[in-house]
Design a protein around this motif. Sequence first.
Motif, PDB file in Angstrom:
ATOM      1  N   HIS A  49      -3.143   8.335  -5.391  1.00  0.00           N
ATOM      2  CA  HIS A  49      -3.466   7.230  -5.360  1.00  0.00           C
ATOM      3  C   HIS A  49      -2.995   6.403  -4.292  1.00  0.00           C
ATOM      4  N   LYS A  50      -2.282   6.988  -3.442  1.00  0.00           N
ATOM      5  CA  LYS A  50      -1.839   6.347  -2.252  1.00  0.00           C
ATOM      6  C   LYS A  50      -2.981   6.686  -1.133  1.00  0.00           C
ATOM      7  N   MET A  51      -4.040   7.086  -1.581  1.00  0.00           N
ATOM      8  CA  MET A  51      -5.106   7.114  -0.754  1.00  0.00           C
ATOM      9  C   MET A  51      -6.636   6.831  -0.908  1.00  0.00           C
ATOM     10  N   ALA A  54      12.833  -6.108   2.030  1.00  0.00           N
ATOM     11  CA  ALA A  54      11.657  -6.373   1.966  1.00  0.00           C
ATOM     12  C   ALA A  54      10.361  -5.270   2.759  1.00  0.00           C
ATOM     13  N   ARG A  55       9.332  -4.951   2.355  1.00  0.00           N
ATOM     14  CA  ARG A  55       8.368  -4.180   2.846  1.00  0.00           C
ATOM     15  C   ARG A  55       7.077  -4.365   2.862  1.00  0.00           C
ATOM     16  N   ALA A  56       6.363  -4.592   4.105  1.00  0.00           N
ATOM     17  CA  ALA A  56       4.829  -4.931   3.939  1.00  0.00           C
ATOM     18  C   ALA A  56       4.431  -3.581   4.464  1.00  0.00           C
ATOM     19  N   VAL A  79       6.571  19.965   3.572  1.00  0.00           N
ATOM     20  CA  VAL A  79       6.389  18.408   4.220  1.00  0.00           C
ATOM     21  C   VAL A  79       5.867  17.529   3.188  1.00  0.00           C
ATOM     22  N   ASP A  80       6.710  16.583   2.760  1.00  0.00           N
ATOM     23  CA  ASP A  80       6.248  15.415   2.022  1.00  0.00           C
ATOM     24  C   ASP A  80       5.362  14.438   2.656  1.00  0.00           C
ATOM     25  N   GLY A  81       4.132  14.769   2.204  1.00  0.00           N
ATOM     26  CA  GLY A  81       3.066  14.153   2.961  1.00  0.00           C
ATOM     27  C   GLY A  81       2.512  12.817   2.289  1.00  0.00           C
ATOM     28  N   ALA A  82       3.316  12.361   1.136  1.00  0.00           N
ATOM     29  CA  ALA A  82       2.700  11.079   0.472  1.00  0.00           C
ATOM     30  C   ALA A  82       2.306   9.873   1.365  1.00  0.00           C
ATOM     31  N   GLN A  83       3.213   9.780   2.546  1.00  0.00           N
ATOM     32  CA  GLN A  83       2.770   8.437   3.096  1.00  0.00           C
ATOM     33  C   GLN A  83       2.066   9.007   4.603  1.00  0.00           C
ATOM     34  N   ILE A 101       4.226  -8.009  -1.593  1.00  0.00           N
ATOM     35  CA  ILE A 101       4.994  -6.993  -0.914  1.00  0.00           C
ATOM     36  C   ILE A 101       5.842  -6.163  -1.784  1.00  0.00           C
ATOM     37  N   ARG A 102       6.633  -5.171  -1.303  1.00  0.00           N
ATOM     38  CA  ARG A 102       7.628  -4.612  -2.438  1.00  0.00           C
ATOM     39  C   ARG A 102       9.146  -4.983  -1.589  1.00  0.00           C
ATOM     40  N   ALA A 103      10.065  -5.211  -2.759  1.00  0.00           N
ATOM     41  CA  ALA A 103      11.224  -5.457  -2.234  1.00  0.00           C
ATOM     42  C   ALA A 103      12.119  -4.709  -3.066  1.00  0.00           C
ATOM     43  N   ASN A 155       1.092  14.078  -9.018  1.00  0.00           N
ATOM     44  CA  ASN A 155       1.317  13.392  -8.164  1.00  0.00           C
ATOM     45  C   ASN A 155       2.582  14.162  -7.247  1.00  0.00           C
ATOM     46  N   THR A 156       2.938  13.504  -5.957  1.00  0.00           N
ATOM     47  CA  THR A 156       3.707  14.040  -5.348  1.00  0.00           C
ATOM     48  C   THR A 156       5.067  14.640  -5.653  1.00  0.00           C
ATOM     49  N   THR A 157       5.563  13.862  -6.660  1.00  0.00           N
ATOM     50  CA  THR A 157       6.674  14.260  -7.319  1.00  0.00           C
ATOM     51  C   THR A 157       6.488  15.401  -7.862  1.00  0.00           C
ATOM     52  N   ASN A 196       0.779  -1.162  -0.004  1.00  0.00           N
ATOM     53  CA  ASN A 196       0.124   0.085  -0.050  1.00  0.00           C
ATOM     54  C   ASN A 196       0.789   1.125   0.094  1.00  0.00           C
ATOM     55  N   ALA A 197       2.231   1.177   0.513  1.00  0.00           N
ATOM     56  CA  ALA A 197       2.993   2.244   0.360  1.00  0.00           C
ATOM     57  C   ALA A 197       3.365   2.830  -1.236  1.00  0.00           C
ATOM     58  N   ALA A 198       3.137   1.822  -2.126  1.00  0.00           N
ATOM     59  CA  ALA A 198       3.543   2.156  -3.401  1.00  0.00           C
ATOM     60  C   ALA A 198       2.239   2.859  -3.974  1.00  0.00           C
ATOM     61  N   THR A 199       0.984   1.885  -3.867  1.00  0.00           N
ATOM     62  CA  THR A 199      -0.144   2.508  -4.177  1.00  0.00           C
ATOM     63  C   THR A 199      -1.394   1.820  -3.574  1.00  0.00           C
TER      64      THR A 199
HETATM   65  N1  7TS Z   1       7.665  10.668  -1.078  1.00  0.00           N
HETATM   66  C1  7TS Z   1       7.191   9.501  -0.469  1.00  0.00           C
HETATM   67  C2  7TS Z   1       7.439   9.477   0.992  1.00  0.00           C
HETATM   68  C3  7TS Z   1       6.912   8.258  -1.031  1.00  0.00           C
HETATM   69  O1  7TS Z   1       6.567   7.268  -0.366  1.00  0.00           O
HETATM   70  C4  7TS Z   1       6.438   8.359  -2.481  1.00  0.00           C
HETATM   71  C5  7TS Z   1       6.198   7.045  -3.338  1.00  0.00           C
HETATM   72  C6  7TS Z   1       6.657   9.649  -2.952  1.00  0.00           C
HETATM   73  C7  7TS Z   1       7.279  10.796  -2.373  1.00  0.00           C
HETATM   74  C8  7TS Z   1       6.442   9.740  -4.519  1.00  0.00           C
HETATM   75  O2  7TS Z   1       4.979   9.536  -4.700  1.00  0.00           O
HETATM   76  P1  7TS Z   1       4.409   9.799  -6.357  1.00  0.00           P
HETATM   77  O3  7TS Z   1       2.990   9.488  -6.153  1.00  0.00           O
HETATM   78  O4  7TS Z   1       4.993  10.999  -6.882  1.00  0.00           O
HETATM   79  O5  7TS Z   1       5.235   8.819  -6.962  1.00  0.00           O
HETATM   80  N2  7TS Z   1       6.408   6.068  -2.518  1.00  0.00           N
HETATM   81  C9  7TS Z   1       6.488   4.766  -3.261  1.00  0.00           C
HETATM   82  C10 7TS Z   1       6.795   3.728  -2.559  1.00  0.00           C
HETATM   83  O6  7TS Z   1       7.341   3.744  -1.591  1.00  0.00           O
HETATM   84  N3  7TS Z   1       6.810   2.683  -3.468  1.00  0.00           N
HETATM   85  O7  7TS Z   1       6.276   3.023  -4.656  1.00  0.00           O
HETATM   86  C11 7TS Z   1       6.297   4.374  -4.686  1.00  0.00           C
END
Ligand code: 7TS
Length: 416
Positions: free
Chosen positions: A226-228, A381-383, A200-204, A361-363, A94-96, A30-33
């Motif tokens: 996409h992460k929410m 490895a990450r869950a 603040v990078d609030g992606a997570q 999971i992600r590795a 996206n966050t990026t 879920n941290a990926a999407t």
């Molecule tokens: N910042 C953090 C803390 C993240 O975890 C991620 C994406 C980003 C920025 C970038 O987000 P995006 O939506 O612009 O891509 N993290 C991950 C991850 O942990 N596995 O895949 C994407």
Amino acid sequence: MTTFDIDRIRADFPILKREVHGQPLVYFDNAATTQKPRQVIDALVHYYEHYNANIHRGIHALAEEATARYEETRQKVADFIGAPGPECIVFTRNTTESINLVANAWGRKNLGEGDEIILSTMEHHSNLVPWQMLAQATGAKLRHIDIDDEGRLAGDSVEQLIGERAKLVAITHMSNVLGTVNPVRQIADLAHAQGALLLVDGAQSVPHLPVNVQELDCDFLAFSAHKMLGPTGVGVLYARHELLESMDPFLGGGEMIRRVGLEESTWNDVPWKFEAGTPNIGDVCAFGAALDYLQELGMEQVRAHEVSLAQQAMRRLSEVPGITIYGPKSDEARGGVVSFNLEDIHPHDLGTVLDRHGVAIRAGHHCAQPLMARLDVVATARASFYVYNKEEELDALIEGIQAAVRLFRAPAPTRT
Ligand code: 7TS
């Protein structure tokens, strides 16, 4: 403790009914999407079936409806993060892209030789690379707050590095590898005392815990829909209104202008000044349904559920011989991301065996190569958990890990 009805939540997510390699899907990436509930999928389909039109420029009914829904989502985002108003919310991809927008539109105008940008060693590449590019273009200097052995920002390092040359502190609210939740309010106070701004990078964090930009006192906040539970292709940049007013546009084109001449142009009001071209209308509208869904669950409950899952996961994982678990142990200092390594087993091998058990999971390096170097590992490895994950799914994770141990740590056959 979990207070919401997991089975009811799970019933909203069609993908959770599928099997992977003949096993029920256990989605721990879920941290990926995150996966999307029926409500979000329906909202997207509804947009294309009922009111697909370009926004802000049409005078027909569909265009008016699409514009209203798009702007309604902006208000929902503002409410979700406690922003003073929708004018503080810019939609990006996206966050990026949100971070790149700040680096280009604020950074290039405000930073010069000798100014310092303060980051940390636990940042995702998207909160590192844009600042490296900016530093190269402006002569600004990067400094990095280190982490301690538990994976928290090292206290002395925070105070030492945020000095009088600091112009910007850009820090993640929650690490996508360590799960560490950083004390951003304290960092905001330190930054502001030196006249620096805080991004603040609030992606997570925004998807996983209550976030209020006014309580955090941050100047910028970036996150991804996409992460929410929302669609891909939609990001958010929150910024204080006066900062957005003072910033130059990032991209030029349609929508972001007021008047265009052959030689020069004037800009639209904020936030539209930062939304050049046709935006991702359908996905923004569907993001509104994701925000409704999370609001209804309640972010305090979401947080409590994930803390509970993470604690159980760490307790059960710690029983596996030869395991190293990264990041803080205590509830308040971490979220629902658990990274680990097994002695002698590469995370990719582990991930492959888990996949055969239906567990995603992600590795890898998780787009945090400097953090991998700091931890002295090539990968982990990450869950990572979300609202639809349940305790029983941890059984499949542990069973998969045990299977990998049997496979890769099998004693060499003895010759007789
Ligand atoms: N910042 C953090 C803390 C993240 O975890 C991620 C994406 C980003 C920025 C970038 O987000 P995006 O939506 O612009 O891509 N993290 C991950 C991850 O942990 N596995 O895949 C994407």
